[in-house]
Motif scaffolding. Structure first.
Motif, PDB file in Angstrom:
ATOM      1  N   ILE A 176      33.993  44.019  33.387  1.00 27.81           N
ATOM      2  CA  ILE A 176      35.563  44.099  33.219  1.00 27.81           C
ATOM      3  C   ILE A 176      36.094  45.032  34.108  1.00 27.81           C
ATOM      4  N   SER A 177      37.369  44.759  34.673  1.00 26.77           N
ATOM      5  CA  SER A 177      37.941  45.748  35.698  1.00 26.77           C
ATOM      6  C   SER A 177      39.534  45.670  35.149  1.00 26.77           C
ATOM      7  N   ILE A 178      39.898  47.116  35.209  1.00 24.18           N
ATOM      8  CA  ILE A 178      41.112  47.176  35.066  1.00 24.18           C
ATOM      9  C   ILE A 178      41.920  47.726  36.263  1.00 24.18           C
ATOM     10  N   GLY A 179      43.143  47.016  36.857  1.00 23.12           N
ATOM     11  CA  GLY A 179      43.933  47.381  38.015  1.00 23.12           C
ATOM     12  C   GLY A 179      45.110  47.825  37.475  1.00 23.12           C
ATOM     13  N   VAL A 180      45.380  49.008  38.144  1.00 26.92           N
ATOM     14  CA  VAL A 180      46.589  49.789  37.948  1.00 26.92           C
ATOM     15  C   VAL A 180      47.687  49.734  39.083  1.00 26.92           C
ATOM     16  N   LEU A 181      48.877  49.087  38.822  1.00 30.28           N
ATOM     17  CA  LEU A 181      49.793  48.752  40.039  1.00 30.28           C
ATOM     18  C   LEU A 181      50.963  49.774  40.194  1.00 30.28           C
ATOM     19  N   GLY A 182      51.176  49.845  41.331  1.00 29.50           N
ATOM     20  CA  GLY A 182      52.427  50.778  41.841  1.00 29.50           C
ATOM     21  C   GLY A 182      53.516  49.837  42.051  1.00 29.50           C
ATOM     22  N   THR A 183      53.590  48.900  41.637  1.00 29.45           N
ATOM     23  CA  THR A 183      54.856  47.827  41.589  1.00 29.45           C
ATOM     24  C   THR A 183      55.029  47.116  40.152  1.00 29.45           C
ATOM     25  N   GLY A 184      55.893  46.469  40.049  1.00 29.68           N
ATOM     26  CA  GLY A 184      56.241  45.539  38.845  1.00 29.68           C
ATOM     27  C   GLY A 184      55.069  44.577  38.685  1.00 29.68           C
ATOM     28  N   ILE A 185      54.501  44.331  37.534  1.00 29.03           N
ATOM     29  CA  ILE A 185      53.240  43.641  37.346  1.00 29.03           C
ATOM     30  C   ILE A 185      53.359  42.234  37.607  1.00 29.03           C
ATOM     31  N   ASN A 186      54.647  41.542  37.798  1.00 30.21           N
ATOM     32  CA  ASN A 186      54.746  40.437  38.155  1.00 30.21           C
ATOM     33  C   ASN A 186      54.649  40.227  39.792  1.00 30.21           C
ATOM     34  N   LEU A 187      54.401  41.233  40.551  1.00 33.06           N
ATOM     35  CA  LEU A 187      54.275  41.163  42.116  1.00 33.06           C
ATOM     36  C   LEU A 187      52.812  41.457  42.659  1.00 33.06           C
ATOM     37  N   MET A 188      52.472  40.965  43.598  1.00 36.45           N
ATOM     38  CA  MET A 188      51.279  40.924  44.015  1.00 36.45           C
ATOM     39  C   MET A 188      50.952  41.886  45.305  1.00 36.45           C
ATOM     40  N   TYR A 189      50.419  43.065  45.453  1.00 35.81           N
ATOM     41  CA  TYR A 189      50.607  43.880  46.373  1.00 35.81           C
ATOM     42  C   TYR A 189      49.223  44.559  46.565  1.00 35.81           C
ATOM     43  N   PRO A 190      48.674  44.409  47.776  1.00 33.07           N
ATOM     44  CA  PRO A 190      48.836  43.490  48.514  1.00 33.07           C
ATOM     45  C   PRO A 190      48.717  42.058  48.380  1.00 33.07           C
ATOM     46  N   GLN A 191      49.241  41.266  49.404  1.00 37.08           N
ATOM     47  CA  GLN A 191      49.402  39.804  49.353  1.00 37.08           C
ATOM     48  C   GLN A 191      47.981  39.326  49.219  1.00 37.08           C
ATOM     49  N   GLN A 192      47.144  39.991  50.062  1.00 43.11           N
ATOM     50  CA  GLN A 192      45.719  39.113  50.214  1.00 43.11           C
ATOM     51  C   GLN A 192      44.868  39.492  49.078  1.00 43.11           C
ATOM     52  N   ASN A 193      45.305  40.209  48.033  1.00 43.77           N
ATOM     53  CA  ASN A 193      44.502  40.323  46.870  1.00 43.77           C
ATOM     54  C   ASN A 193      44.881  39.255  45.909  1.00 43.77           C
ATOM     55  N   GLN A 194      45.704  38.261  46.096  1.00 43.08           N
ATOM     56  CA  GLN A 194      46.201  37.404  45.137  1.00 43.08           C
ATOM     57  C   GLN A 194      45.002  36.483  44.254  1.00 43.08           C
ATOM     58  N   SER A 195      43.865  36.223  44.939  1.00 41.57           N
ATOM     59  CA  SER A 195      42.990  35.828  44.162  1.00 41.57           C
ATOM     60  C   SER A 195      42.152  36.661  43.437  1.00 41.57           C
ATOM     61  N   LEU A 196      42.175  37.841  43.695  1.00 41.71           N
ATOM     62  CA  LEU A 196      41.489  38.885  43.033  1.00 41.71           C
ATOM     63  C   LEU A 196      42.259  39.219  41.424  1.00 41.71           C
ATOM     64  N   TYR A 197      43.486  39.072  41.635  1.00 49.71           N
ATOM     65  CA  TYR A 197      44.646  39.349  40.305  1.00 49.71           C
ATOM     66  C   TYR A 197      43.993  38.106  39.486  1.00 49.71           C
ATOM     67  N   GLY A 198      43.958  36.857  39.988  1.00 50.25           N
ATOM     68  CA  GLY A 198      43.649  35.763  39.070  1.00 50.25           C
ATOM     69  C   GLY A 198      42.333  36.130  38.561  1.00 50.25           C
ATOM     70  N   ARG A 199      41.453  36.351  39.259  1.00 52.13           N
ATOM     71  CA  ARG A 199      40.031  36.595  38.737  1.00 52.13           C
ATOM     72  C   ARG A 199      39.852  37.648  37.725  1.00 52.13           C
ATOM     73  N   LEU A 200      40.570  38.791  37.972  1.00 51.67           N
ATOM     74  CA  LEU A 200      40.482  40.009  36.950  1.00 51.67           C
ATOM     75  C   LEU A 200      41.200  39.462  35.653  1.00 51.67           C
ATOM     76  N   ILE A 201      42.120  38.670  35.556  1.00 52.14           N
ATOM     77  CA  ILE A 201      42.740  38.389  34.254  1.00 52.14           C
ATOM     78  C   ILE A 201      41.558  37.167  33.641  1.00 52.14           C
ATOM     79  N   GLU A 202      41.088  36.335  34.479  1.00 55.87           N
ATOM     80  CA  GLU A 202      40.345  35.349  34.062  1.00 55.87           C
ATOM     81  C   GLU A 202      39.012  35.797  33.272  1.00 55.87           C
ATOM     82  N   GLN A 203      38.654  37.113  33.856  1.00 57.35           N
ATOM     83  CA  GLN A 203      37.450  37.752  33.453  1.00 57.35           C
ATOM     84  C   GLN A 203      37.506  38.920  32.491  1.00 57.35           C
ATOM     85  N   ALA A 204      38.561  38.631  31.450  1.00 53.71           N
ATOM     86  CA  ALA A 204      38.877  39.807  30.535  1.00 53.71           C
ATOM     87  C   ALA A 204      39.194  41.032  30.831  1.00 53.71           C
ATOM     88  N   GLY A 205      39.600  41.061  32.214  1.00 57.08           N
ATOM     89  CA  GLY A 205      40.311  42.304  32.595  1.00 57.08           C
ATOM     90  C   GLY A 205      41.911  42.677  32.370  1.00 57.08           C
TER      91      GLY A 205
END
Length: 390
Positions: A176-205
């Motif tokens: 399980i991983s938790i990502g802490v953002l410096g943007t609004g939670i609906n924005l993906m920054y950096p853009q190249q981590n788009q797939s990582l955002y999805g995986r993190l949510i899918e795996q109960a993070g």
């Protein structure tokens, strides 16, 4: 801005919508919101007070909200009603217990994903530079996987480099991983981590932020985000970092919050290891493999759960401790090399070797051990010694 102190402690009873309205009002930031919630018992009391006072330009906006504020508030409430995320505050039962007790705890947290992940008893932060060396990358991956095997979850900032590798390796290991953002939670920054955002949510993070929707990345947001990374965690592990870097800001905040700080040493010729060496000189715990870290984390008073010993006993295997950076991934790459590459590989270690020296070594009677001994003068201690990377 001056607000009179309350005559006695109060328990704020502001609704989520009222808290959002205050924070979105032009001229009000997180610090002003905190003062308002501390001073007033209700939104009605706040409005009654500012009707007869002049505290700042935001007063008129609260009494007569501009259309832009109403539009932003509508966007927030619609997303909340649609279940796109959750919004919690210190009095909320799902608010992380450790975070509640740090100085300047966030008054509002946007949470996307598994909100129960924030209550994980064993959270550890991993941070580092955005352009790590191959050794730093391998170290981040190995530590993350080892933490997952020890039943720890990993917190980081979703940035490029060490943050990304820490998140990815945690998920690869089924953790399980938790990502802490410096943007609004609906924005993906950096853009190249788009797939990582999805995986993190899918795996109960979970992804969390203290910034309203559509908040763009700004330099000042990330140092504030770092206090949340350390505040959620039992300790902070710094893998590679410069002396003047956000990672060392996180380490300093961790110390102020009473968290443990750990650092992975690096080559003295690597500028991205200078921050870790500085931390070690200042008293951070030096760790060279996962077992070191797990042992020290298990002794932390912030580990609000049973000792790690039982969890580690259940998952014990006959495998050797995972060394850094000689990971299984590296060995798999080595086995796939051609015979010629395998002959060259033993002469390439942590320290650079010139082409002339490499040719001489391959065509002479110098043994692999001789080369290893020469390179080890500037190398790490045993777990790091001659750790080849593809």
């Amino acid at each position: 801005m001056y607000l009179p102190e309350p005559s006695s402690p109060v328990a704020p009873v502001f609704t989520v919508e009222e808290r959002l309205r205050i924070l979105l009002t032009p001229g009000i930031g997180h610090q002003t919101l905190k003062k308002i919630l501390k001073r007033f018992q209700s939104f009605e009391e706040l409005l009654a007070f500012i009707e007869k006072s002049s505290l700042g330009p935001w007063c008129a906006a609260l009494l007569k909200p501009p259309q832009s504020l109403e539009r932003r508030l509508a966007v927030e409430l619609e997303a909340l009603a649609a279940g796109q995320h959750q919004l919690i505050y210190p009095e909320h039962p799902c608010y992380p217990e450790r975070l509640r007790h740090i100085p300047d705890a966030p008054e509002l947290l946007w949470v996307k994903g598994n909100i129960e992940a924030l209550q994980h008893a064993r959270l550890v932060a991993m941070v580092g530079c955005r352009q790590p060396s191959e050794i730093g990358r391998a170290a981040a991956c190995a530590f993350a996987k080892g933490l997952v095997n020890g039943d720890w979850a990993v917190v980081s900032g979703m940035a490029r480099g060490i943050d990304t590798y820490a998140h990815q390796a945690t998920l690869d290991a089924g953790g399980i991983s938790i990502g802490v953002l410096g943007t609004g939670i609906n924005l993906m920054y950096p853009q190249q981590n788009q797939s990582l955002y999805g995986r993190l949510i899918e795996q109960a993070g979970a992804l969390i932020s203290e910034y309203p929707l559509n908040t763009q990345p700004k330099p000042g947001h990330f140092p504030r985000r770092n206090r949340i990374i350390s505040g959620l965690s039992v300790g902070v592990l710094v893998v590679e970092a410069a002396v003047k870097s956000g990672s060392l800001v996180t380490a300093r905040l961790a110390l102020e919050q009473g968290r443990d700080v750990f650092a992975v040493p690096g080559a003295i010729t690597n500028p991205m290891a200078e921050g870790c060496h500085h931390l070690i000189q200042e008293g951070a715990s030096l760790v060279t493999h996962v077992e070191d870290l797990l042992t020290q984390l298990s002794l932390s008073p912030l580990t609000w759960e049973h000792s790690l010993s039982s969890a580690r006993h259940d998952t014990a295997t006959d495998e050797q401790p995972q060394l850094i950076p000689a990971t299984r991934e590296v060995h798999e790459h080595q086995s796939a090399l051609s015979e010629g590459a395998k002959q060259v590989l033993p002469f390439i270690g942590v320290e650079p070797i010139s082409l002339d020296d490499l040719i001489d070594a391959l065509n002479s009677d110098i043994t692999h051990k001789d080369i290893a001994r020469r390179q080890s003068a500037f190398s790490y201690k045993k777990p790091f010694k001659i750790s080849y990377l593809s």
